[in-house]
Design a protein around this motif. Sequence first.
Motif, short mmCIF file in Angstrom:
data_model
loop_
_atom_site.label_atom_id
_atom_site.label_comp_id
_atom_site.label_asym_id
_atom_site.label_seq_id
_atom_site.Cartn_x
_atom_site.Cartn_y
_atom_site.Cartn_z
N VAL A 97 49.79 35.77 29.03
CA VAL A 97 50.82 34.69 28.77
C VAL A 97 51.70 34.44 30.22
O VAL A 97 51.96 33.30 30.13
N GLY A 101 52.13 30.89 31.87
CA GLY A 101 53.58 30.20 32.41
C GLY A 101 53.74 29.99 33.69
O GLY A 101 54.28 28.82 34.16
N ARG A 128 50.20 35.36 19.74
CA ARG A 128 51.12 34.75 20.63
C ARG A 128 51.48 33.14 20.44
O ARG A 128 50.51 32.39 20.53
N GLU A 130 52.59 31.40 22.69
CA GLU A 130 52.11 30.88 24.13
C GLU A 130 50.64 30.69 24.09
O GLU A 130 50.29 29.55 24.70
N GLU A 133 50.28 27.44 22.33
CA GLU A 133 50.78 26.50 23.00
C GLU A 133 49.58 25.90 23.79
O GLU A 133 49.59 24.73 24.30
N HIS A 134 48.85 26.83 24.65
CA HIS A 134 48.15 26.69 25.79
C HIS A 134 46.46 26.73 25.64
O HIS A 134 45.81 26.21 26.57
#
Length: 309
Positions: A97, A101, A128, A130, A133-134
């Motif tokens: 993560v 970021g 997670r 994140e 999201e990615h």
Amino acid sequence: MSRTGYVTSGRYAPPAARRELVAVSADGARLHVEEHGDEGAPAVVLAHGWTCSTAFWAAQIRELARDHRVIAYDQRGHGRSPAASRYAAEALADDLVAVFGATLAPGEKAVVAGHSMGGMTIMAAAGRPEFAEHAAAALLCSTGSGRLVAESLVLPLRPGRVRTRITGAVLGARAPLGPVTPVAKRVLKYATMGPGSAPDKVEACARIVHACPAGVRYAWSGVLAGLDLDANLATLTVPTAVIGGKNDRLTPIVHARGLAAALPRCVGLTELTGMGHMTPIEAPEAVTAAIRELTVHLANVTDELKETL
């Protein structure tokens, strides 16, 4: 930490990064991160395995960086990432993560590939927000979600408590591996690679593995011995491919088959005949091709975003 000791020529020599940076994890652990390829290209994130480093992905980085932004990082305690005070599956997820970021813009997607402990990192992080999201797609390469010591075939003994106990003691030994000698290479080849592995591949693997500090190797061995990520597989809902070597003694092919059966969106299982555990080096073309096939999902994400605008 320098790269002294790795091979310095050929396809397995670590390529120079376009950019180097440090990602800081949730507990303050500092992670060495490299970016290769053009800044604006579609992203691929690579997570290496136990006792390895970014150098392990040299062949994939060289090929993929021609038309992708390749992000590779050293797991805590490995390569140029300093040793940390915490070693746990949750820390693996925290670290991935943190790399997301530090390298990806909000909402930016990447194909995420993990070898061995790197694959376990993906499984640990799958739930997670994140990761959702990615991650556009994932590759689980020569890995497993649990029962790692019990299923290991490193020792030619009958399955059972005796083999599990002795295997755990061998894999979790505190002693330093020492210099890379002909005997050390033969041992490493037997335990981690297919019988037909070429000398340059064995040399590259041995130099990478022997560079891992003994204390870090020992700390992570305890985590892996008790690993249980079976429940996490249900949360790995992105398109996910699985690849493994049929001669893998560390994570035998039964693990790859189990992952493929349990994943919600498995998009392919590749079984590599004659290959052991170190598939990114043993079979670089096959592993690179598996990652490339997943990059179609980056294009799909872009198309979906355009449709919503």
